[in-house]
Design an enzyme around this catalytic site. Sequence first.
Site, short mmCIF file in Angstrom:
data_model
loop_
_atom_site.label_atom_id
_atom_site.label_comp_id
_atom_site.label_asym_id
_atom_site.label_seq_id
_atom_site.Cartn_x
_atom_site.Cartn_y
_atom_site.Cartn_z
N ASP A 1 -6.45 91.03 62.41
CA ASP A 1 -6.04 89.82 61.84
C ASP A 1 -6.93 89.36 60.76
O ASP A 1 -6.99 88.10 60.10
CB ASP A 1 -6.08 88.77 62.90
CG ASP A 1 -5.44 87.61 62.50
OD1 ASP A 1 -4.24 87.40 62.10
OD2 ASP A 1 -5.76 86.40 62.58
N ASN A 2 -7.82 90.15 60.18
CA ASN A 2 -8.63 90.05 58.85
C ASN A 2 -7.84 90.11 57.78
O ASN A 2 -6.96 90.74 57.52
CB ASN A 2 -9.76 90.93 58.80
CG ASN A 2 -10.95 90.80 59.99
OD1 ASN A 2 -11.00 89.72 60.60
ND2 ASN A 2 -11.93 91.63 59.67
N HIS B 1 -8.92 61.76 48.40
CA HIS B 1 -8.70 60.75 49.36
C HIS B 1 -9.95 60.08 49.19
O HIS B 1 -9.82 58.57 49.21
CB HIS B 1 -8.66 61.18 50.78
CG HIS B 1 -8.86 59.81 51.93
ND1 HIS B 1 -7.66 59.22 51.94
CD2 HIS B 1 -9.72 59.55 52.76
CE1 HIS B 1 -7.92 58.37 52.86
NE2 HIS B 1 -9.38 58.55 53.50
N LYS C 1 -6.67 44.40 58.45
CA LYS C 1 -6.52 44.70 59.83
C LYS C 1 -7.63 44.11 60.40
O LYS C 1 -9.11 44.29 60.22
CB LYS C 1 -6.64 46.17 59.97
CG LYS C 1 -5.51 46.77 59.37
CD LYS C 1 -5.46 48.55 59.25
CE LYS C 1 -4.36 49.12 58.72
NZ LYS C 1 -4.49 50.51 58.78
#
Length: 313
Positions: A39-40, A131, A194
């Site tokens: 999975d490398n 953001h 809020k």
Amino acid sequence: MNDALRIFACNSNPALANEICAKLGIPLSPVEISRFSNDNLQVQIRENVRERDVFVVQAFTEPVSDHIMELMITLDALRSASARRVTAVIPYYSYARSDKKDAPRISITGRLIADMLITAGANRVLTMDLHAEQVHGFFSVPVDHLTAIPTIAEHFRRNHDLANMVAVATDAGGAKRVGRFSERLDIPMAIIDKRRVDDTSVKQGHVVGDVKGRDAVIFEDEISTAGTLLSTIETLRAAGARSVHAGAVHGVLCGPAIERLRNAPIESIVVTNTVHMPPGKHLDKITQLTVAPLFAAAIERIHSGESVGALFE
């Protein structure tokens, strides 16, 4: 276009990379990303980049960790291949949300990822609508921070009657961003205040500003699970808004977002293609605008040594 320019794409948003290349009139350069049996990841650059000015397009979208590792290994491969300069083009930098230590014993991960990108081989970063703008300062290499506010504002200018429209910030933290959006359209703005109503942390929204009988457009940097958007829609409807629309740069739309928006009392939602939108996330009420021309223009200016800031003057 100068022959020294090369653009590569990892797996997060190849469609945007191809569109950027089409605008620049150059082909997308080949890169092979594969996995070993354990999975490398392995990345191989499939053309000569020695002394080339190279740009790599990769957004930090799901699966985020895989996409970050793809970018890191690609940057390192390009550096090892003797590229003259490597720019990481990150349309959506998701870890910009992790910009401060707001709980004990946590990582300021936005800074960590910035350090890792530089260690991997990024000489420069090109991104859009972080953001938290202070994340720009986490990098010790030059950062060009683009914005899609003009693109989204122009869509509303062309498709809506602005005479009765009001821009809405979902909280005080987004007021500066929404202020730039409202100024672009020359419309008033309102803010959702809020307030904590009891010890269970339930919050209730109150509208600061006039939205009764008006067409409200909620503006955000991103829509992720759409929870904040949904509560804002409800607050605006309760305050007497005639219609509700939304604009956001990054249409992340994760988790329950699509089902929430499918049934939400909102007329239209506008996002950009900084985040790839698979067929399962398409709704009739969602419009996706392209930011490829903006990225292409920025890349061309970086490559030729011109001002990127001049794009917004």
